[in-house]
Design an enzyme around this catalytic site. Sequence first.
Site, PDB file in Angstrom:
ATOM      1  CE1 TYR A   5      21.119  64.850  58.233  1.00  0.00           C
ATOM      2  CE2 TYR A   5      19.943  65.971  56.460  1.00  0.00           C
ATOM      3  CZ  TYR A   5      20.645  64.872  56.932  1.00  0.00           C
ATOM      4  OH  TYR A   5      20.882  63.804  56.092  1.00  0.00           O
ATOM      5  CE  LYS A  20      24.222  64.641  56.181  1.00  0.00           C
ATOM      6  NZ  LYS A  20      25.150  63.503  56.235  1.00  0.00           N
TER       7      LYS A  20
HETATM    8  P1  NDP Z   1      20.111  55.528  59.411  1.00  0.00           P
HETATM    9  O1  NDP Z   1      19.656  56.321  60.582  1.00  0.00           O
HETATM   10  O2  NDP Z   1      19.222  54.480  58.841  1.00  0.00           O
HETATM   11  O3  NDP Z   1      21.548  54.864  59.732  1.00  0.00           O
HETATM   12  C1  NDP Z   1      22.567  55.652  60.270  1.00  0.00           C
HETATM   13  C2  NDP Z   1      23.649  54.748  60.818  1.00  0.00           C
HETATM   14  O4  NDP Z   1      24.672  55.587  61.396  1.00  0.00           O
HETATM   15  C3  NDP Z   1      23.124  53.859  61.951  1.00  0.00           C
HETATM   16  O5  NDP Z   1      23.731  52.600  61.887  1.00  0.00           O
HETATM   17  C4  NDP Z   1      23.568  54.622  63.189  1.00  0.00           C
HETATM   18  O6  NDP Z   1      23.701  53.828  64.347  1.00  0.00           O
HETATM   19  C5  NDP Z   1      24.924  55.152  62.727  1.00  0.00           C
HETATM   20  N1  NDP Z   1      25.366  56.228  63.599  1.00  0.00           N
HETATM   21  C6  NDP Z   1      24.702  57.376  63.884  1.00  0.00           C
HETATM   22  N2  NDP Z   1      25.366  58.072  64.818  1.00  0.00           N
HETATM   23  C7  NDP Z   1      26.482  57.352  65.118  1.00  0.00           C
HETATM   24  C8  NDP Z   1      27.557  57.546  66.019  1.00  0.00           C
HETATM   25  N3  NDP Z   1      27.616  58.600  66.829  1.00  0.00           N
HETATM   26  N4  NDP Z   1      28.535  56.615  66.084  1.00  0.00           N
HETATM   27  C9  NDP Z   1      28.478  55.517  65.286  1.00  0.00           C
HETATM   28  N5  NDP Z   1      27.478  55.268  64.426  1.00  0.00           N
HETATM   29  C10 NDP Z   1      26.492  56.181  64.347  1.00  0.00           C
HETATM   30  O7  NDP Z   1      20.469  56.618  58.306  1.00  0.00           O
HETATM   31  P2  NDP Z   1      20.527  56.551  56.703  1.00  0.00           P
HETATM   32  O8  NDP Z   1      21.028  55.253  56.250  1.00  0.00           O
HETATM   33  O9  NDP Z   1      19.250  57.083  56.190  1.00  0.00           O
HETATM   34  O10 NDP Z   1      21.600  57.691  56.437  1.00  0.00           O
HETATM   35  C11 NDP Z   1      22.929  57.428  56.032  1.00  0.00           C
HETATM   36  C12 NDP Z   1      23.532  58.713  55.513  1.00  0.00           C
HETATM   37  O11 NDP Z   1      22.737  59.215  54.437  1.00  0.00           O
HETATM   38  C13 NDP Z   1      23.600  59.840  56.537  1.00  0.00           C
HETATM   39  O12 NDP Z   1      24.801  60.550  56.378  1.00  0.00           O
HETATM   40  C14 NDP Z   1      22.425  60.717  56.169  1.00  0.00           C
HETATM   41  O13 NDP Z   1      22.594  62.041  56.598  1.00  0.00           O
HETATM   42  C15 NDP Z   1      22.430  60.573  54.671  1.00  0.00           C
HETATM   43  N6  NDP Z   1      21.171  60.901  54.026  1.00  0.00           N
HETATM   44  C16 NDP Z   1      20.023  60.221  54.375  1.00  0.00           C
HETATM   45  C17 NDP Z   1      18.830  60.563  53.773  1.00  0.00           C
HETATM   46  C18 NDP Z   1      17.549  59.887  54.128  1.00  0.00           C
HETATM   47  O14 NDP Z   1      16.484  60.422  53.760  1.00  0.00           O
HETATM   48  N7  NDP Z   1      17.566  58.731  54.790  1.00  0.00           N
HETATM   49  C19 NDP Z   1      18.767  61.630  52.737  1.00  0.00           C
HETATM   50  C20 NDP Z   1      20.025  62.243  52.445  1.00  0.00           C
HETATM   51  C21 NDP Z   1      21.170  61.885  53.071  1.00  0.00           C
HETATM   52  P3  NDP Z   1      22.531  53.866  65.496  1.00  0.00           P
HETATM   53  O15 NDP Z   1      21.259  53.505  64.795  1.00  0.00           O
HETATM   54  O16 NDP Z   1      23.006  52.856  66.462  1.00  0.00           O
HETATM   55  O17 NDP Z   1      22.514  55.273  66.005  1.00  0.00           O
END
Ligand code: NDP
Length: 244
Positions: free
Chosen positions: A149, A153
């Site tokens: 991860y 990033k």
């Molecule tokens: P979530 O897991 O809550 O949501 C991620 C979303 O991305 C889901 O809707 C998921 O769909 C979708 N997704 C993942 N893989 C795919 C794919 N292959 N094709 C299409 N859609 C996909 O994550 P967050 O909201 O927490 O994270 C959002 C961003 O923020 C990410 O880039 C993460 O790395 C970043 N981030 C998050 C942190 C945290 O602590 N939460 C901290 C720092 C950064 P599905 O559920 O159907 O797989």
Amino acid sequence: MEITFKGKRALVTGAGKGIGRATALALARLGAEVTAVTRTKSDLDDLLFECPSINPVCVDLSDWDATEDALRNVGPLDLLVNNAACAKLQPFLEVTPDQFDMSFSVNVKAALHVAQIAARGMKARGTGGSIVNVSSQASQCALKDHAVYCATKGALDMLTRVMALELGPHQIRVNSVNPTVVMTEMGKIGWSNPEKARSMTSRIPLGRFAEVEDVVNSILFLLSDKSAMTNGVMLPVDGGFLSC
Ligand code: NDP
């Protein structure tokens, strides 16, 4: 400071849950025409129930050809939020090639691909645009069990900088937000254990994790004309974690 996206067309990836979902809704509320991309149809149904004006696209972004097909007809875009990512935690010595490939494919390759699709249109129309990549504090700080991860990033931050360099002359700005932990479904995977959570919050000067809205507000700022001269920046949304 008032931000409006009236007349703008935006695409948000990973809009089914968490930060992406909240960003899509905020953009729609502020006047943008929003395309929401994710891979779970029931999430898109929920999103449309809440905001019927959103244009849904259901595709697995790890599939390059399927993404190309799915986004062929989304039309011109002014704003892009590359938010979709996966986070599977493994100790370094147990990282598998499948996990490595899947993580890089979604967290880096799909971001590059969707940005190419958006930016080609922006360049052809000569209208400029703004792209925000959702990165993480993990791009700049080693976290246990986060080898892959963190590496994705770190790669995304460098991609942001090169995109800013190459797309800037076309008035397309590219920046990232780099949040600390947010207690979305993804955040809960790594930080639900109170002891582990404390080990992180104790290193954040503001003493807490970020809320989804903290991240969304920074994304909206970077998408908007209020950041018109900001390009190639990694904006921490981390309560000071990275600067201490
Ligand atoms: P979530 O897991 O809550 O949501 C991620 C979303 O991305 C889901 O809707 C998921 O769909 C979708 N997704 C993942 N893989 C795919 C794919 N292959 N094709 C299409 N859609 C996909 O994550 P967050 O909201 O927490 O994270 C959002 C961003 O923020 C990410 O880039 C993460 O790395 C970043 N981030 C998050 C942190 C945290 O602590 N939460 C901290 C720092 C950064 P599905 O559920 O159907 O797989």
